[in-house]
Design an enzyme around this catalytic site. Structure first.
Site, PDB file in Angstrom:
ATOM      1  CG  ASP A  29      -3.876 -16.546 -36.061  1.00  0.00           C
ATOM      2  OD1 ASP A  29      -3.305 -16.721 -37.125  1.00  0.00           O
ATOM      3  OD2 ASP A  29      -4.626 -15.657 -35.944  1.00  0.00           O
ATOM      4  CB  ILE A  30      -3.972 -12.426 -32.423  1.00  0.00           C
ATOM      5  CG1 ILE A  30      -4.350 -11.639 -31.399  1.00  0.00           C
ATOM      6  CG2 ILE A  30      -4.192 -12.053 -33.709  1.00  0.00           C
ATOM      7  CD1 ILE A  30      -3.577 -10.475 -31.325  1.00  0.00           C
ATOM      8  CG  ASN A  86      -2.575 -18.252 -46.435  1.00  0.00           C
ATOM      9  OD1 ASN A  86      -2.996 -19.161 -46.953  1.00  0.00           O
ATOM     10  ND2 ASN A  86      -3.252 -17.628 -45.401  1.00  0.00           N
ATOM     11  CG  HIS A  99       2.668 -17.155 -41.272  1.00  0.00           C
ATOM     12  ND1 HIS A  99       3.006 -15.985 -41.969  1.00  0.00           N
ATOM     13  CD2 HIS A  99       1.436 -17.169 -41.403  1.00  0.00           C
ATOM     14  CE1 HIS A  99       2.051 -15.634 -42.595  1.00  0.00           C
ATOM     15  NE2 HIS A  99       0.966 -16.128 -42.144  1.00  0.00           N
ATOM     16  CG  HIS A 101      -2.516 -20.107 -41.086  1.00  0.00           C
ATOM     17  ND1 HIS A 101      -2.962 -19.160 -40.283  1.00  0.00           N
ATOM     18  CD2 HIS A 101      -1.570 -19.636 -42.017  1.00  0.00           C
ATOM     19  CE1 HIS A 101      -2.908 -18.171 -40.987  1.00  0.00           C
ATOM     20  NE2 HIS A 101      -1.821 -17.975 -41.962  1.00  0.00           N
TER      21      HIS A 101
END
Ligand code: AMP
Length: 110
Positions: A29-30, A86, A99, A101
């Site tokens: 993750d950025i 989410n 996606h 997490h």
């Protein structure tokens, strides 16, 4: 509708890719919220969990098992980790390509 994750899959934009197979891609993750924060995405675009159907059952299971495998490889499996998806605005979804997490390396509140 195309998202930034489609561009990561096609390598139009760079990402720190951790894992790839024929069904999924995982990358850092950025804006990490934990020392380990990976995103696991299907190569097939599904906008939200609401858009998943029984045909996607094996793919969704594969995403979960990939999260567990990557948690082990990252050394956070024993201590524990969080896997989260989410859905839609109230769920905090920003990118409309489903996606998971995978977050670990610190303790989360219950
Ligand atoms: P969500 O809020 O569940 O839709 O999560 C989207 C996640 O994608 C956020 O945690 C972002 O930090 C992450 N993200 C957005 N753009 C990128 C990118 N180019 N590379 C890696 N992660 C990204």
């Amino acid at each position: 509708m195309s998202t930034i994750f489609d561009k990561i899959i096609s390598r139009e934009i760079p990402a720190d890719i951790i894992y790839e197979d024929e069904q999924v891609l995982a990358f850092k993750d950025i804006a990490p919220k934990a020392p380990v924060h990976y995103l696991i995405i299907p190569k097939q675009p599904i906008a939200t969990l609401n858009d998943a159907n029984p045909e996607h059952q094996a793919l969704l299971g594969h995403m979960m098992l990939t999260a567990a495998k990557l948690a082990k490889e990252a050394g956070v499996a024993e201590g524990g980790y969080r896997v989260q998806m989410n859905c839609n605005p109230d769920g905090g979804q920003v990118v409309y390509h489903i996606h998971l997490h995978l977050m670990g390396g610190r303790a989360f509140c219950a």
